[in-house]
Design an enzyme around this catalytic site. Structure first.
Site, PDB file in Angstrom:
ATOM      1  N   HIS A 286       0.804  -1.233   0.000  1.00 44.80           N
ATOM      2  CA  HIS A 286       0.000   0.000   0.000  1.00 44.80           C
ATOM      3  C   HIS A 286       0.829   1.271   0.000  1.00 44.80           C
ATOM      4  O   HIS A 286       0.263   2.363   0.171  1.00 44.80           O
ATOM      5  CB  HIS A 286      -0.926   0.043   1.215  1.00 44.80           C
TER       6      HIS A 286
ATOM      7  N   LYS B  46      -9.100  13.189   4.929  1.00 45.67           N
ATOM      8  CA  LYS B  46      -8.144  12.080   4.941  1.00 45.67           C
ATOM      9  C   LYS B  46      -7.180  12.305   6.081  1.00 45.67           C
ATOM     10  O   LYS B  46      -7.159  13.387   6.678  1.00 45.67           O
ATOM     11  CB  LYS B  46      -7.389  12.024   3.612  1.00 45.67           C
ATOM     12  N   ARG B  47      -6.375  11.271   6.401  1.00 46.10           N
ATOM     13  CA  ARG B  47      -5.363  11.447   7.428  1.00 46.10           C
ATOM     14  C   ARG B  47      -4.477  12.648   7.100  1.00 46.10           C
ATOM     15  O   ARG B  47      -4.241  12.972   5.939  1.00 46.10           O
ATOM     16  CB  ARG B  47      -4.516  10.175   7.532  1.00 46.10           C
TER      17      ARG B  47
ATOM     18  N   LYS C 222       0.272  14.149   1.634  1.00 49.71           N
ATOM     19  CA  LYS C 222      -1.082  14.431   1.139  1.00 49.71           C
ATOM     20  C   LYS C 222      -1.311  15.934   0.918  1.00 49.71           C
ATOM     21  O   LYS C 222      -2.262  16.346   0.281  1.00 49.71           O
ATOM     22  CB  LYS C 222      -2.123  13.875   2.111  1.00 49.71           C
TER      23      LYS C 222
ATOM     24  N   THR D 120      -8.808   6.374  -1.664  1.00 54.05           N
ATOM     25  CA  THR D 120     -10.151   5.811  -1.844  1.00 54.05           C
ATOM     26  C   THR D 120     -11.227   6.860  -1.590  1.00 54.05           C
ATOM     27  O   THR D 120     -12.349   6.724  -2.075  1.00 54.05           O
ATOM     28  CB  THR D 120     -10.380   4.586  -0.937  1.00 54.05           C
TER      29      THR D 120
ATOM     30  N   LYS E  80     -14.980   7.679  -3.445  1.00 51.52           N
ATOM     31  CA  LYS E  80     -16.248   7.922  -2.740  1.00 51.52           C
ATOM     32  C   LYS E  80     -16.830   9.275  -3.145  1.00 51.52           C
ATOM     33  O   LYS E  80     -18.032   9.407  -3.398  1.00 51.52           O
ATOM     34  CB  LYS E  80     -16.026   7.875  -1.220  1.00 51.52           C
TER      35      LYS E  80
HETATM   36  C1  26Q Z   1       3.038  -0.221  10.558  1.00 50.19           C
HETATM   37  C2  26Q Z   1       3.890  -0.637  11.563  1.00 50.19           C
HETATM   38  C3  26Q Z   1       3.719  -0.225  12.862  1.00 50.19           C
HETATM   39  C4  26Q Z   1       2.654   0.622  13.159  1.00 50.19           C
HETATM   40  C5  26Q Z   1       1.795   1.027  12.155  1.00 50.19           C
HETATM   41  C6  26Q Z   1       1.986   0.621  10.853  1.00 50.19           C
HETATM   42  C7  26Q Z   1       1.050   1.079   9.771  1.00 50.19           C
HETATM   43  C8  26Q Z   1      -0.300   1.258  10.038  1.00 50.19           C
HETATM   44  C9  26Q Z   1      -1.159   1.684   9.062  1.00 50.19           C
HETATM   45  C10 26Q Z   1       1.495   1.336   8.489  1.00 50.19           C
HETATM   46  C11 26Q Z   1       0.612   1.768   7.498  1.00 50.19           C
HETATM   47  C12 26Q Z   1      -0.737   1.932   7.781  1.00 50.19           C
HETATM   48  C13 26Q Z   1      -1.735   2.389   6.801  1.00 50.19           C
HETATM   49  C14 26Q Z   1      -1.505   2.585   5.521  1.00 50.19           C
HETATM   50  C15 26Q Z   1      -2.566   3.040   4.615  1.00 50.19           C
HETATM   51  O1  26Q Z   1      -3.686   3.287   5.012  1.00 50.19           O
HETATM   52  N1  26Q Z   1      -2.264   3.170   3.322  1.00 50.19           N
HETATM   53  C16 26Q Z   1      -3.261   3.596   2.362  1.00 50.19           C
HETATM   54  O2  26Q Z   1      -3.914   2.452   1.854  1.00 50.19           O
HETATM   55  C17 26Q Z   1      -5.004   2.801   1.029  1.00 50.19           C
HETATM   56  C18 26Q Z   1      -5.704   1.524   0.623  1.00 50.19           C
HETATM   57  O3  26Q Z   1      -4.926   0.827  -0.298  1.00 50.19           O
HETATM   58  C19 26Q Z   1      -4.543   3.603  -0.173  1.00 50.19           C
HETATM   59  O4  26Q Z   1      -5.683   4.027  -0.875  1.00 50.19           O
HETATM   60  C20 26Q Z   1      -3.730   4.812   0.279  1.00 50.19           C
HETATM   61  O5  26Q Z   1      -3.188   5.464  -0.843  1.00 50.19           O
HETATM   62  C21 26Q Z   1      -2.633   4.381   1.226  1.00 50.19           C
HETATM   63  O6  26Q Z   1      -1.948   5.501   1.744  1.00 50.19           O
END
Ligand code: 26Q
Length: 824
Positions: free
Chosen positions: A361, A554-555, A560, A665, A669
């Site tokens: 991702h 979004k976050r 971003k 995403t 939406k």
């Molecule tokens: C990893 C290790 C330790 C703690 C946290 C994490 C962690 C947690 C969440 C790493 C990444 C995430 C989330 C990533 C994320 O949401 N990525 C998004 O995924 C979407 C679905 O595919 C995409 O549409 C976005 O572009 C992408 O940023």
């Protein structure tokens, strides 16, 4: 015209009302007359849950009897939101429940609002899992989701008086959760720490001692739309096991064992609140292992009941890894096959590598998971041994193909050498999987051309593929935008679009009809008014529903570029201030809506929130500005807030630096709900613009292939900001003058742009303003044309249904087929 799902049978209504009353008096142990809204919600949810359990059981027995290949979706995040509205819609019983609650003296809407969001996720990745399980159920695929039952979901975001993000816990289970079924009998032992003894003359080892705990299952049934099939999300909760670690107990080490037991209680306490930012904490690795080990034990128990040889495992199960978070499951399967099932290493590896597929991702280096070897070795000593063996065999093959290429070996090694050493989880995931995919065309190409290039050369092109993300049209249109859904259903003459989103295309010609445009427009106005009312109520800000509603939801993250947006807003503000009263009349009114959380430790992202809030305070109260500009930061963004925001947006702000947003995403939406795309050439924006037609979108900014060069120039031949963008320099001056709070508070944020400007904010600023200007011209100049574009956009989003994505996975990766429970 009354359509099948909306037909309401008076007997059904009475029947449902009876079950609700029965749940009040039995499950809730209350007097029927003593029912407040909360009790009514709970009893209603329990009554819906009865229906779900019935379907869940039918699906389970059907699939047990048929024994098809099953797909297991492993996601450490499940961002579900609320379930009541979604469930009654998917069951085709919304009208029945509305009537039943009316009969009992309640407004169904009020009951819906009593529900707390299940927010076991950060953002895109967690919500994607929720959309995919909805589609798996709707496509009647034999599949389950696996995850963790955190006691606390993503934190609640509040704002201080000065606009700073404050975080409070989210004790979502404080009120009982009617959507889960505790399976206290389904529990598996999980070991941490301990010692490994090799077994002579074999690949085997014995892992013992350390700390043991239990993972207990909680199931959330997920009903499909227009099918009896019901999928399941099985979430694990950690629990101490009585008499664990008898060794240390008997050795008189009583204190240590008690200490260990309190450690156990922590494991599933809280969701890590980082999004796109890796954090190498021991507790996180414990979460990942508990989840993977329990899920795998559960899956293998189901498989062993079939009494088939282990070599057939890949014909019966496929595990899709949502990012690298579950990668440890690869080593766990190896461990079980070798140490517990007496299979040779080589045979185990053959089986293992046919079971897993990995979805990436992100290409952002700071988000790639890598674990310190020493930490890994302490917690999971046997797994580290297995990983070393996997790496050894793998590097031997690489060396064979590229003799004397030590650089390549170092680049590709699953173990990153250095001090300290790290385990690179993405590499382990690639080597242990039969397929790797990115989440949008550009992203998948980038993976293959950059961070995984060596692996493409080694594994071949076919090892890598793309599956563009999707969103469920049930929640993200039917549920959140009932008026537009009704218009679509009415115009198409059927509800078939809800399971075949490609049918939306057939409405594109309607964009040419004045009547249809008018109907579409009225719905958008209604949705905007509904949002304006909420904002007035909650934040005391009065919005002009005739203004452009531009949403960036979004976050909060530097890539971003909420910065680009807020700086452009300040620019707009200064232009309004400069304009004469006569010129102001020509300015188009905008409302900029922001929502999103910043990771608690992400200082810069939090500063951006502070700037947005403080700009809002000044701009929204400036008499010169009036209705021409409003800036709203909606706190505590969540799935349920998204459901109100998205249908009300005119413009979808998707402005990440090209090459950084894997997919996005919210772009899908918003487009599906008729917002026009104002975006960079990044992630799924590209495919959205292709499908909707470039004419419908406002695209701008440096392209991905230019970004590296510009970045290089920014840091090695830096030109003063004044030269890169005089408009932005003026904005910065204004911020530094103290216009939005004490001079100096935003310095570290501005510095990121003054100096390397890694995300190209200054480089893209001019073209962003130019793109907004085009929006102004269309909004002010040709409202009919605007609506036309909105209709075309919305009706071109068929490809972005998660049904299409999940079908792509099923056909191209999983090799699973629909197993629809017969209607009778
Ligand atoms: C990893 C290790 C330790 C703690 C946290 C994490 C962690 C947690 C969440 C790493 C990444 C995430 C989330 C990533 C994320 O949401 N990525 C998004 O995924 C979407 C679905 O595919 C995409 O549409 C976005 O572009 C992408 O940023």
């Amino acid at each position: 015209t009354a359509l099948k799902a909306n037909d309401v049978d008076e007997d059904d209504v009475q029947g449902v009302a009876n079950t609700i009353v029965r749940h009040v008096t039995t499950s809730l142990a209350r007097q029927a007359g003593n029912m407040d809204t909360i009790a009514a919600y709970q009893a209603t949810a329990l009554s819906v849950r009865d229906q779900l359990i019935k379907r869940w059981n039918e699906t389970t027995s059907y699939h047990t009897a048929r024994a098809p290949k099953r797909i297991y979706y492993f996601s450490i995040e499940w961002l579900i939101g609320r379930s009541l509205d979604n469930a009654v819609l998917n069951l085709g019983m919304k009208n029945t429940y509305e009537d039943a609650s009316r009969k009992l003296g309640f407004n169904f809407e009020d009951l819906l609002n009593e529900e707390r969001d299940a927010a076991l996720g950060n953002g895109g990745l967690g919500r994607l899992a929720a959309c995919y399980i909805d589609s798996m159920a709707t496509l009647s695929l034999p599949g389950w989701g696996y995850g963790l039952r955190y006691n606390y979901g993503i934190f609640k975001q509040m704002l201080s008086k000065t606009g700073e993000q404050l975080e409070a816990p989210d004790p979502w289970l404080d009120r009982e959760n009617p959507w889960e079924i505790a399976r206290l009998d389904v529990a598996y032992p999980i070991r941490f720490y301990g010692n490994v003894e090799p077994v002579a003359n074999s690949d085997k080892a014995v892992w013992s001692g350390g700390m043991e705990c239990l993972a207990v299952a909680y199931d959330t049934p997920i009903p499909g739309y227009a099918t009896k099939n019901c999928a399941n999300i099985r979430l694990w909760s950690a629990k101490p096991v009585q008499g664990f670690d008898l060794n240390s107990f008997n050795a008189g080490n009583y204190e240590a064992s008690v200490h260990a037991s309190s450690e156990v209680g922590n494991i599933t306490q809280v969701l890590y609140p980082n999004d796109n930012m890796y954090q190498g904490k021991l507790l996180r690795l414990q979460q990942q292992y508990l989840w993977c080990s329990a899920s795998l034990q559960d899956i293998l128990r189901r498989f062993t009941k079939l009494e088939l040889p282990w070599t057939q495992l890949p014909d019966y199960i496929c595990i899709q890894m949502n990012d690298t978070h579950p990668t440890i499951v690869i080593a766990e399967l190896m461990r079980i096959l070798i140490d517990e099932e007496d299979i040779s290493y080589d045979q185990a590896w053959k089986i293992t590598t046919k079971v897993f597929a990995y979805t990436n991702h992100t290409v952002l280096p700071e988000a790639l998971e890598k674990w310190e070897v020493s930490l890994f070795e302490k917690l999971l000593p046997r797994h580290l041994q297995i990983i070393y063996r996997i790496n050894h065999d793998f590097l031997q093959q690489v060396a064979k193909r590229w003799p004397n290429d030590n650089d390549r070996l170092a680049r590709m090694s699953i173990i990153e050498e250095g001090t300290p050493k790290y385990v690179r989880m993405a590499y382990l995931a690639i080597v242990g999987s039969f397929k790797v995919n990115g989440v949008a065309e550009l992203h998948s190409q980038l993976l293959q051309a950059t961070i995984f290039k060596d692996f493409v050369e080694f594994k071949g092109r076919d090892h890598f593929t793309n599956v563009t993300n999707g969103i469920t049209p049930r929640r993200w249109l039917l549920q959140c935008n009932p008026e537009l859904s009704a218009l679509i259903t009415h115009s198409l003459g059927s509800e078939a679009w809800l399971t075949n989103a490609q049918l939306l295309k057939n409405l594109i010609p309607m964009a040419e009809q004045k009547e249809f445009r008018k109907a579409f427009d009225i719905i958008k106005q209604n949705n905007k008014r509904r949002l304006a009312e909420v904002i007035e109520q909650e934040l005391g800000i009065t919005l002009n529903p005739r203004s452009v509603f531009a949403a960036q939801i979004k976050r909060m993250h530097e890539y971003k570029r909420q910065t680009l947006n807020i700086f452009a807003i300040i620019h707009r503000y200064l232009e309004i201030k400069k304009a004469s009263p006569a010129d102001r009349k020509k300015i188009q009114p905008w409302t900029f809506i922001f929502a999103g959380k910043a990771a608690p430790g992400y200082y810069i992202a939090k500063l951006v929130i502070r700037l947005i809030v403080n700009v809002g305070k000044i701009v929204n109260n400036d008499q010169d500005v009036g209705d021409l500009l409003k800036v709203v930061f909606i706190p505590d963004y969540s799935v349920s807030i998204a459901e109100v925001l998205i249908p009300a947006a005119d413009i979808s702000v998707q402005i990440s630096t090209a090459g950084t947003e894997a997919s996005g995403t919210s772009n899908m939406k918003l487009a599906l709900n008729g917002a026009l795309l104002l975006g960079t050439v990044d992630g799924a924006n590209i495919e959205i613009a292709e499908d909707a037609g470039e004419d419908q979108c406002f695209m701008f900014g440096y392209l991905n292939d230019q970004v590296q060069q510009v970045r290089y120039n920014n840091s090695y031949n830096p030109t003063p900001l004044e030269q890169r963008s005089p408009e932005l320099a003026a904005v910065f001056k204004h911020i530094e003058s103290g216009a939005f709070g004490d001079a100096g508070i935003y310095d570290s944020l501005l510095k990121t742009v003054y100096e390397h400007d890694y995300y190209l904010v200054s480089n893209d600023f001019g073209s962003y303003l130019a793109a907004q200007k085009l929006v102004d011209e269309l909004w002010g100049g040709d409202p009919e044309e605007w609506t036309r574009k909105a209709i075309i956009t919305s009706c071109s989003m068929g490809d972005f249904s998660s049904d299409r994505s999940v079908q792509d996975y099923a056909d191209g990766i999983w090799g699973v087929e629909s197993e629809r429970v017969p209607d009778n």
